[in-house]
Design an enzyme around this catalytic site. Structure first.
Site, mmCIF file in Angstrom:
data_model
loop_
_atom_site.group_PDB
_atom_site.id
_atom_site.type_symbol
_atom_site.label_atom_id
_atom_site.label_comp_id
_atom_site.label_asym_id
_atom_site.label_seq_id
_atom_site.Cartn_x
_atom_site.Cartn_y
_atom_site.Cartn_z
ATOM 1 N N HIS A 84 -29.002 9.612 42.081
ATOM 2 C CA HIS A 84 -28.813 10.672 43.068
ATOM 3 C C HIS A 84 -29.374 12.000 42.566
ATOM 4 O O HIS A 84 -29.819 12.832 43.331
ATOM 5 C CB HIS A 84 -27.323 10.876 43.385
ATOM 6 C CG HIS A 84 -26.671 9.672 43.979
ATOM 7 N ND1 HIS A 84 -27.112 9.069 45.121
ATOM 8 C CD2 HIS A 84 -25.597 8.952 43.582
ATOM 9 C CE1 HIS A 84 -26.354 8.034 45.408
ATOM 10 N NE2 HIS A 84 -25.420 7.934 44.490
ATOM 11 N N HIS A 109 -27.132 19.930 37.233
ATOM 12 C CA HIS A 109 -28.014 18.914 37.800
ATOM 13 C C HIS A 109 -28.954 19.584 38.802
ATOM 14 O O HIS A 109 -28.800 20.776 39.096
ATOM 15 C CB HIS A 109 -27.180 17.807 38.465
ATOM 16 C CG HIS A 109 -26.319 18.314 39.565
ATOM 17 N ND1 HIS A 109 -25.000 18.666 39.376
ATOM 18 C CD2 HIS A 109 -26.583 18.579 40.868
ATOM 19 C CE1 HIS A 109 -24.502 19.098 40.521
ATOM 20 N NE2 HIS A 109 -25.436 19.067 41.441
ATOM 21 N N HIS A 128 -27.656 23.258 40.033
ATOM 22 C CA HIS A 128 -26.225 23.497 40.232
ATOM 23 C C HIS A 128 -25.512 23.414 38.893
ATOM 24 O O HIS A 128 -25.481 22.351 38.282
ATOM 25 C CB HIS A 128 -25.636 22.453 41.196
ATOM 26 C CG HIS A 128 -26.082 22.646 42.608
ATOM 27 N ND1 HIS A 128 -26.002 21.661 43.555
ATOM 28 C CD2 HIS A 128 -26.593 23.744 43.220
ATOM 29 C CE1 HIS A 128 -26.458 22.136 44.712
ATOM 30 N NE2 HIS A 128 -26.820 23.393 44.540
ATOM 31 N N THR A 196 -22.272 16.129 47.829
ATOM 32 C CA THR A 196 -22.398 14.665 47.820
ATOM 33 C C THR A 196 -21.031 14.079 48.139
ATOM 34 O O THR A 196 -20.002 14.749 47.948
ATOM 35 C CB THR A 196 -22.843 14.169 46.431
ATOM 36 O OG1 THR A 196 -21.916 14.630 45.450
ATOM 37 C CG2 THR A 196 -24.235 14.661 46.087
HETATM 38 ZN ZN LIG Z 1 -25.585 19.609 43.399
#
Ligand SMILES: [Zn+2]
Length: 244
Positions: A84, A109, A128, A196
């Site tokens: 992801h 990330h 982030h 997410t």
């Molecule tokens: Zn993020």
């Protein structure tokens, strides 16, 4: 023996209920963002939430926000491509004060292109930096990247990139996080969520106004490693205020 056997039987019936793997989700197609809430009851907030992230940051209210006091430590770190995102786990003391509490950096990330927009503008990359206080409440400091000069802090990360998904490797080098942040730390602030599943709300979002740079080659390495865009579309504000 009997007791053990019946316990085992009980386990065999109850395990599937308790250990169902998290629902598979993606950024495109049948398991994409518009379907996340349908994939698992645990993802319901992705649809029903009123404080969802990311957002298009427009018309901020001047609230004379206090200066952000980030500390930039080099750290022993691990990196994983979890399918992801590319996530760097840190193990250091890069704390910052917010609302009279201390938030410690847990991991950072990357999303390409950016998830949040600033006045409708998308950036090629957004980092982030996920911080937590002692109660486990999260504060995310987001930094936008634009294409320009090479970013020295990304070099050891991109060099260490695992070739397989879900393989965690040591970044190896100790390096300074400072080049991942602009000199000017002015920021927008709003309430939001994880971007997410399960889209949990109650996150404090601080998006830095000024971008930093990475080279076109560095951006290409990110895009190749992720193989697809990993930005959730922007979500409605539902009356939320953005302050600066
Ligand atoms: Zn993020």
């Amino acid at each position: 023996m009997k007791k053990v056997a019946s316990f085992a039987l009980l386990l065999s019936f109850s395990l599937p209920v308790f250990s169902a793997p998290p629902a598979h989700w993606t950024y495109e197609g049948k398991a994409g963002p518009e379907h996340w809430a349908d994939l698992s009851p645990e993802f319901a907030t992705c649809h029903s939430g009123k404080f969802q992230s990311p957002i298009d940051i427009r018309m901020p209210i001047d609230a004379q926000l206090p200066a952000l006091k980030l500390s930039f430590h080099s750290a022993a770190e691990k990196i994983v491509n979890n399918g992801h995102t590319l996530q760097v786990t840190v193990n250091d003391e890069a704390d910052f004060p917010l609302d009279g509490e201390t938030f410690a950096l847990m991991q950072y990330h990357f999303h390409t292109p950016s998830e949040n927009l600033i006045n409708g503008k998308s950036f090629p990359l957004e980092a982030h930096f996920v911080h937590s206080n002692e109660q486990g409440e999260l504060a995310v400091v987001a930094v936008m990247f634009e294409v320009g000069a090479e970013n020295s802090a990304l070099k050891p990360i991109l060099q260490a990139l695992p070739d397989e998904e879900n393989k965690t490797v040591d970044v190896g080098a100790r390096y300074d996080l400072k080049p991942l942040f602009p000199d000017n730390l002015s920021y927008y602030r709003f309430s939001g969520s994880l971007t997410t599943p399960p889209c949990t709300e109650g996150l404090r979002w601080l998006v830095l106004k000024k971008p930093v740079t990475l080279s076109a080659e560095q951006l290409a390495v990110f895009q190749k490693a992720l193989r697809h865009s990993n930005n959730r579309p922007v979500q409605p504000l539902h009356g939320r205020m953005i302050v600066e």
